[in-house]
Scaffold this motif. Structure first.
Motif, PDB file in Angstrom:
ATOM      1  N   SER A 183      -8.767  14.184   4.021  1.00 12.47           N
ATOM      2  CA  SER A 183      -9.113  14.273   5.448  1.00 12.47           C
ATOM      3  C   SER A 183      -8.578  13.077   6.224  1.00 12.47           C
ATOM      4  CB  SER A 183     -10.627  14.348   5.644  1.00 12.47           C
ATOM      5  OG  SER A 183     -11.119  15.488   5.004  1.00 12.47           O
ATOM      6  N   ALA A 184      -8.446  11.947   5.526  1.00 16.63           N
ATOM      7  CA  ALA A 184      -7.906  10.736   6.175  1.00 16.63           C
ATOM      8  C   ALA A 184      -6.372  10.736   6.169  1.00 16.63           C
ATOM      9  CB  ALA A 184      -8.434   9.501   5.467  1.00 16.63           C
ATOM     10  N   GLY A 185      -5.779  11.798   5.586  1.00 19.00           N
ATOM     11  CA  GLY A 185      -4.316  11.880   5.580  1.00 19.00           C
ATOM     12  C   GLY A 185      -3.672  11.232   4.375  1.00 19.00           C
ATOM     13  N   ILE A 186      -4.482  10.919   3.351  1.00 15.86           N
ATOM     14  CA  ILE A 186      -3.927  10.338   2.116  1.00 15.86           C
ATOM     15  C   ILE A 186      -3.461  11.492   1.230  1.00 15.86           C
ATOM     16  CG2 ILE A 186      -4.518   9.008   0.024  1.00 15.86           C
ATOM     17  CD1 ILE A 186      -6.642   7.576   2.040  1.00 15.86           C
ATOM     18  N   ASN A 187      -2.270  11.356   0.677  1.00 12.28           N
ATOM     19  CA  ASN A 187      -1.688  12.409  -0.159  1.00 12.28           C
ATOM     20  C   ASN A 187      -2.235  12.262  -1.586  1.00 12.28           C
ATOM     21  OD1 ASN A 187      -0.026  14.338  -1.335  1.00 12.28           O
ATOM     22  ND2 ASN A 187       1.720  12.959  -1.467  1.00 12.28           N
ATOM     23  N   VAL A 188      -3.104  13.185  -1.999  1.00  4.30           N
ATOM     24  CA  VAL A 188      -3.716  13.112  -3.328  1.00  4.30           C
ATOM     25  C   VAL A 188      -3.112  14.193  -4.231  1.00  4.30           C
ATOM     26  CG1 VAL A 188      -5.873  13.018  -4.643  1.00  4.30           C
ATOM     27  CG2 VAL A 188      -5.875  12.366  -2.222  1.00  4.30           C
ATOM     28  N   VAL A 189      -2.431  13.757  -5.281  1.00  2.24           N
ATOM     29  CA  VAL A 189      -1.894  14.687  -6.272  1.00  2.24           C
ATOM     30  C   VAL A 189      -2.964  14.827  -7.352  1.00  2.24           C
ATOM     31  CG1 VAL A 189      -0.046  15.110  -7.959  1.00  2.24           C
ATOM     32  CG2 VAL A 189       0.464  13.893  -5.811  1.00  2.24           C
ATOM     33  N   ASN A 205      -0.551   8.550  10.227  1.00  5.74           N
ATOM     34  CA  ASN A 205      -0.067   7.545  11.196  1.00  5.74           C
ATOM     35  C   ASN A 205      -0.099   6.128  10.630  1.00  5.74           C
ATOM     36  OD1 ASN A 205       0.135   9.654  13.080  1.00  5.74           O
ATOM     37  ND2 ASN A 205      -2.021   9.380  13.642  1.00  5.74           N
ATOM     38  N   ASN A 206       0.086   6.032   9.301  1.00  6.61           N
ATOM     39  CA  ASN A 206       0.108   4.712   8.638  1.00  6.61           C
ATOM     40  C   ASN A 206      -1.190   3.932   8.767  1.00  6.61           C
ATOM     41  OD1 ASN A 206       2.365   4.408   7.109  1.00  6.61           O
ATOM     42  ND2 ASN A 206       3.655   3.733   8.797  1.00  6.61           N
ATOM     43  N   GLN A 207      -2.262   4.618   9.092  1.00  7.08           N
ATOM     44  CA  GLN A 207      -3.571   3.955   9.199  1.00  7.08           C
ATOM     45  C   GLN A 207      -4.015   3.474   7.818  1.00  7.08           C
ATOM     46  OE1 GLN A 207      -6.067   3.358  11.826  1.00  7.08           O
ATOM     47  NE2 GLN A 207      -6.826   2.206  10.075  1.00  7.08           N
ATOM     48  N   LEU A 208      -4.377   2.190   7.732  1.00  8.28           N
ATOM     49  CA  LEU A 208      -4.866   1.644   6.465  1.00  8.28           C
ATOM     50  C   LEU A 208      -6.359   1.906   6.315  1.00  8.28           C
ATOM     51  CD1 LEU A 208      -3.035  -1.806   6.492  1.00  8.28           C
ATOM     52  CD2 LEU A 208      -2.623   0.031   4.864  1.00  8.28           C
ATOM     53  N   TYR A 266      -9.416  -5.726   9.517  1.00 13.63           N
ATOM     54  CA  TYR A 266      -8.102  -5.279   9.038  1.00 13.63           C
ATOM     55  C   TYR A 266      -7.977  -3.757   8.940  1.00 13.63           C
ATOM     56  CZ  TYR A 266      -7.725 -10.190   7.761  1.00 13.63           C
ATOM     57  OH  TYR A 266      -7.692 -11.563   7.800  1.00 13.63           O
ATOM     58  N   CYS A 267      -9.061  -3.098   8.529  1.00 14.42           N
ATOM     59  CA  CYS A 267      -8.989  -1.642   8.373  1.00 14.42           C
ATOM     60  C   CYS A 267     -10.385  -1.059   8.203  1.00 14.42           C
ATOM     61  CB  CYS A 267      -8.119  -1.261   7.165  1.00 14.42           C
ATOM     62  SG  CYS A 267      -8.748  -1.841   5.583  1.00 14.42           S
ATOM     63  N   PRO A 268     -10.558   0.234   8.549  1.00 12.31           N
ATOM     64  CA  PRO A 268     -11.858   0.857   8.306  1.00 12.31           C
ATOM     65  C   PRO A 268     -12.125   1.049   6.812  1.00 12.31           C
ATOM     66  CG  PRO A 268     -10.325   2.430   9.326  1.00 12.31           C
ATOM     67  CD  PRO A 268      -9.612   1.123   9.234  1.00 12.31           C
ATOM     68  N   ILE A 269     -13.396   1.216   6.489  1.00 11.68           N
ATOM     69  CA  ILE A 269     -13.807   1.474   5.103  1.00 11.68           C
ATOM     70  C   ILE A 269     -13.979   2.984   4.925  1.00 11.68           C
ATOM     71  CG2 ILE A 269     -15.791   1.254   3.513  1.00 11.68           C
ATOM     72  CD1 ILE A 269     -16.175  -1.623   4.698  1.00 11.68           C
ATOM     73  N   LEU A 270     -13.490   3.481   3.800  1.00 12.99           N
ATOM     74  CA  LEU A 270     -13.713   4.887   3.446  1.00 12.99           C
ATOM     75  C   LEU A 270     -14.482   4.882   2.128  1.00 12.99           C
ATOM     76  CD1 LEU A 270     -10.916   7.614   3.531  1.00 12.99           C
ATOM     77  CD2 LEU A 270     -12.658   7.590   1.779  1.00 12.99           C
ATOM     78  N   THR A 313       0.824  -1.208   0.000  1.00 10.20           N
ATOM     79  CA  THR A 313       0.000   0.000   0.000  1.00 10.20           C
ATOM     80  C   THR A 313       0.859   1.260   0.000  1.00 10.20           C
ATOM     81  OG1 THR A 313      -0.083  -0.232   2.394  1.00 10.20           O
ATOM     82  CG2 THR A 313      -1.983  -1.014   1.171  1.00 10.20           C
ATOM     83  N   THR A 314       0.307   2.323  -0.542  1.00  9.41           N
ATOM     84  CA  THR A 314       0.992   3.615  -0.568  1.00  9.41           C
ATOM     85  C   THR A 314       0.100   4.667   0.088  1.00  9.41           C
ATOM     86  OG1 THR A 314       1.973   5.316  -1.985  1.00  9.41           O
ATOM     87  CG2 THR A 314       0.090   4.145  -2.887  1.00  9.41           C
ATOM     88  N   ASN A 315       0.711   5.799   0.447  1.00  8.50           N
ATOM     89  CA  ASN A 315      -0.098   6.900   0.988  1.00  8.50           C
ATOM     90  C   ASN A 315      -0.287   8.003  -0.052  1.00  8.50           C
ATOM     91  OD1 ASN A 315       2.426   7.993   0.848  1.00  8.50           O
ATOM     92  ND2 ASN A 315       2.398   8.928   2.877  1.00  8.50           N
ATOM     93  N   THR A 316       0.217   7.767  -1.286  1.00  9.23           N
ATOM     94  CA  THR A 316       0.132   8.805  -2.329  1.00  9.23           C
ATOM     95  C   THR A 316      -0.543   8.261  -3.578  1.00  9.23           C
ATOM     96  OG1 THR A 316       2.196   9.809  -1.530  1.00  9.23           O
ATOM     97  CG2 THR A 316       1.486  10.426  -3.735  1.00  9.23           C
ATOM     98  N   ILE A 317      -1.495   9.029  -4.092  1.00 11.88           N
ATOM     99  CA  ILE A 317      -2.156   8.630  -5.336  1.00 11.88           C
ATOM    100  C   ILE A 317      -2.235   9.825  -6.280  1.00 11.88           C
ATOM    101  CG2 ILE A 317      -3.536   6.691  -4.458  1.00 11.88           C
ATOM    102  CD1 ILE A 317      -5.867   8.706  -4.147  1.00 11.88           C
ATOM    103  N   LEU A 318      -2.290   9.507  -7.554  1.00 14.32           N
ATOM    104  CA  LEU A 318      -2.512  10.518  -8.588  1.00 14.32           C
ATOM    105  C   LEU A 318      -3.966  10.420  -9.028  1.00 14.32           C
ATOM    106  CD1 LEU A 318      -1.485  12.463 -10.970  1.00 14.32           C
ATOM    107  CD2 LEU A 318      -1.311  10.348 -12.290  1.00 14.32           C
ATOM    108  N   MET A 319      -4.639  11.574  -9.107  1.00 12.95           N
ATOM    109  CA  MET A 319      -6.008  11.595  -9.618  1.00 12.95           C
ATOM    110  C   MET A 319      -6.145  12.719 -10.655  1.00 12.95           C
ATOM    111  SD  MET A 319      -8.221  10.761  -6.148  1.00 12.95           S
ATOM    112  CE  MET A 319      -9.819  10.673  -6.967  1.00 12.95           C
ATOM    113  N   ILE A 320      -6.948  12.466 -11.682  1.00 11.75           N
ATOM    114  CA  ILE A 320      -7.130  13.446 -12.760  1.00 11.75           C
ATOM    115  C   ILE A 320      -8.548  14.014 -12.676  1.00 11.75           C
ATOM    116  CG2 ILE A 320      -7.058  13.855 -15.271  1.00 11.75           C
ATOM    117  CD1 ILE A 320      -4.312  12.963 -14.251  1.00 11.75           C
TER     118      ILE A 320
END
Length: 310
Positions: free
Chosen positions: A56-62, A253-256, A279-283, A4-11
């Motif tokens: 808001s969840a701390g995911i880095n969105v480019v 905080n590395n939360q999945l 395993y992890c919360p749903i978003l 898993t990564t904390n960074t995604i690209l979106m168009i």
């Protein structure tokens, strides 16, 4: 190596509508009785709300804006034309629909480099289009980055030979199968692997019912179990609500999180939700217009960035 990564690209879309060129083998697409400008506006609103939730969840969105001059109705789904890897490699993929080929823009790479990511090498498979051969990125390929396995449901958009070539280049073991859905009483190939399966760190959400060949189904299950993944099965009906089109990401905080659309979330049973939330919360976020007209959902909208920092 991480799954898993904390960074995604979106168009962000500027010309979103139902793409008549992809509708020929994407049986998830439907037309809305609205003007294209209204459809695009609705899609932009869904996109913006979704990005806000991810951030808001701390995911880095480019976020990169689409280019209005290109007239690319499906640009909102960048994971089909590009994938980014932790060794600095970038893969560019051959696309089935001609009007989707214009989505491949070098500005995206410049933008990521400006954001401090390092691109070492671009592996370009796009010349396969001249032979009518296609492989649509992480739409066609579900990657288990930790166990170095790549799963691919063959279809008009996922060529076996090219998939094997990709696996050799990027050092993945191929797991090949065919996944079908019922369309007007006929079993036809599902256009992308990522609508019927999602690979997370410790589990896999998968519609096993789509793999009609028993041997192939057993083989897929064997690989998932071998790698210690809990199998969370979904039905074909749930798959049509995009319950297979999910992506696990890291937030603060590395939360999945397991990211999906509201339609996918609502289609899940209490037991399936419980299995995931172990395993992890749903978003989740409402992507109704994007799903209806585009025939793709949350996972298709996010190109994971695993590139090293410069």
């Amino acid at each position: 190596m991480q799954q898993t990564t904390n960074t995604i690209l979106m168009i962000r879309p500027v010309n979103f509508r139902m793409n008549e060129q992809t509708a020929v083998n994407n049986y998830f697409q439907e037309d809305l009785d609205l003007k294209n400008s209204e459809i695009n506006l609705k899609a932009q609103n869904e996109f913006d709300v979704f990005v806000e939730k991810l951030r808001s969840a701390g995911i880095n969105v480019v976020v990169e804006n689409d280019d209005i001059l290109l007239d690319t109705p499906d640009s909102i789904f960048p994971n089909n034309w590009v994938s980014f890897h932790s060794n600095g490699d970038v893969a560019k993929y051959p696309m089935f629909a001609e009007n989707r080929r214009k989505e491949r823009r070098d500005e995206v790479f410049i933008r990521l480099e400006e954001d401090g990511f390092k691109i070492e090498n671009i592996v370009d498979y796009t010349s396969a289009e001249l032979e009518g051969v296609f492989l649509e990125g992480t739409g066609s390929i579900a990657l288990d980055r930790v166990n170095r396995k790549a799963y691919c449901a063959l279809s008009p958009r996922a060529d076996e030979e090219l998939f094997i070539e990709f696996c050799e280049d990027f050092e993945f073991s191929p797991v090949v199968f065919t996944a079908n859905q019922t369309v007007n009483d006929e079993r036809l190939a599902i256009y992308h692997t990522n609508v019927m399966m999602c690979l997370a760190e410790n589990f896999a959400v998968i519609c096993l019912d789509t793999i009609d060949d028993k041997k192939e189904r057993k083989n897929v299950v064997k690989h998932l179990k071998q790698d210690g993944k809990e199998i969370i099965s979904i039905t074909e009906e749930q798959m049509h609500q995009f319950a297979g089109n999910m992506l696990q990401l890291r937030g603060k905080n590395n939360q999945l999180y397991l990211v999906m659309s509201e339609a996918a979330h609502k289609s899940l049973t209490a037991n399936q939700i419980k299995a995931i939330e172990k395993y992890c919360p749903i978003l989740s976020s409402s992507l109704d217009t994007i799903e209806t007209c585009g025939g793709g959902s949350a996972r298709c909208m996010m190109a994971e960035v695993f590139l090293p920092k410069a």
